[in-house]
Design an enzyme around this catalytic site. Structure first.
Site, PDB file in Angstrom:
ATOM      1  N   CYS A 133      -1.294  -4.268  14.087  1.00  0.00           N
ATOM      2  CA  CYS A 133      -1.626  -4.769  15.406  1.00  0.00           C
ATOM      3  C   CYS A 133      -2.490  -6.009  15.297  1.00  0.00           C
ATOM      4  O   CYS A 133      -2.945  -6.406  14.236  1.00  0.00           O
ATOM      5  CB  CYS A 133      -2.363  -3.700  16.213  1.00  0.00           C
ATOM      6  SG  CYS A 133      -4.025  -3.355  15.626  1.00  0.00           S
ATOM      7  N   GLY A 134      -2.704  -6.627  16.450  1.00  0.00           N
ATOM      8  CA  GLY A 134      -3.481  -7.845  16.465  1.00  0.00           C
ATOM      9  C   GLY A 134      -2.610  -9.016  16.846  1.00  0.00           C
ATOM     10  O   GLY A 134      -1.397  -8.903  16.995  1.00  0.00           O
TER      11      GLY A 134
END
Length: 273
Positions: free
Chosen positions: A110-111
């Site tokens: 994620c990110g």
């Protein structure tokens, strides 16, 4: 609060022999992180160190950095009381941008990804990481760390199902070790515990992770002021780009006496002389 481990009955087959026995499994439950009552992220985590996980996540996103920026942190009342954490910011601390809100489960990948994220990290990082800074570590010291980390993984020894992350000194002392089903969560727990103790930036410590070195893990090192990240597996290309951009020493494939240094080799060479 949820349990770190749980017991389940399993059928075990070994060399043709079939038995039934109890097995120890690692716990995994969702944690929703709220800031001033607004949900910003949900992550699947191993219960424990939840407040540190929340504050560490907010450090990595540029919301927190200095001591005193959190007025209060608590579990929320209601249904899953211990699966929702609310961080109340101190007066004058800007809340996270609405773009931080992730009404989905976060994962190890994620990110914000892409070249534009390099600029985003550079503009939000609070502490520079000069290669001429005081932190350095000898290759021989690095080589001994994975075995020390494995010895310190108490829950992994019982379940075989956890990632680990550790902060270490230039002399190879493990300063703190956290375990979690998500390696990004293990790092957030480390950073959050350091934030709670007023230890940021972590300019005198390195970070060791039990898996690969993703872009997000380099980002977390940068945002916490950690000058060196070592991983037992491979980095991604974007992780190397960010390490070079931000001045982080990035080591991968740290196994036995071998390692690859992808960025910032000066911190190792200085100690190796």
């Amino acid at each position: 609060m949820g349990r770190v481990t749980e017991r389940r009955r399993v059928v075990r087959i070994r060399d043709g022999n079939v038995t039934t026995r109890a097995d120890t499994l690692v716990g995994e439950e969702p944690l929703e992180v709220r800031v001033n009552g607004r949900a910003v992220a949900v992550t699947m985590r191993t219960p424990g160190d939840d407040f540190a996980l929340a504050t560490g996540f907010l450090v990595s996103e540029g919301v927190l950095g200095e001591a005193g920026e959190v007025a209060r942190i608590s579990y929320c009342s209601g249904g899953d009381t211990f699966n929702v954490v609310d961080v109340r910011l101190a007066d004058g601390v800007a809340p996270p941008d609405v773009s931080l809100e992730r009404h989905v489960y976060t994962t190890s990948s994620c990110g914000v990804c892409g070249k534009s994220s390099l600029d985003a990290v550079r503009t939000t990082a609070r502490w520079p990481l000069p290669l001429s800074g005081p932190f350095g570590v000898a290759p021989g010291v690095l080589a001994a760390l994975p075995d020390r980390l494995r010895d310190a993984q108490r829950v992994f020894a019982r379940t075989g199902g956890l990632h680990a992350a550790a902060l270490f000194s230039s002399g190879g002392e493990l300063l703190d070790v956290r375990e979690d089903v998500g390696r990004h969560n293990a790092v957030d727990k480390l950073v959050g515990r350091a934030y709670e103790r007023g230890l940021l930036p972590l300019s005198d410590a390195g970070l060791l992770v039990s898996g690969r070195a993703s872009f997000e893990l380099v980002q977390k090192a940068v945002m916490a002021g950690i000058p060196l990240l070592a991983a037992v597996s491979a980095p991604s290309a974007l992780a190397v780009d960010l390490a070079e951009e931000a001045g982080v020493t990035l080591v991968g494939f740290l196994r036995g006496t071998s390692m690859n240094v992808y960025a910032g080799a000066e911190r190792l060479q200085r100690r190796a002389r």
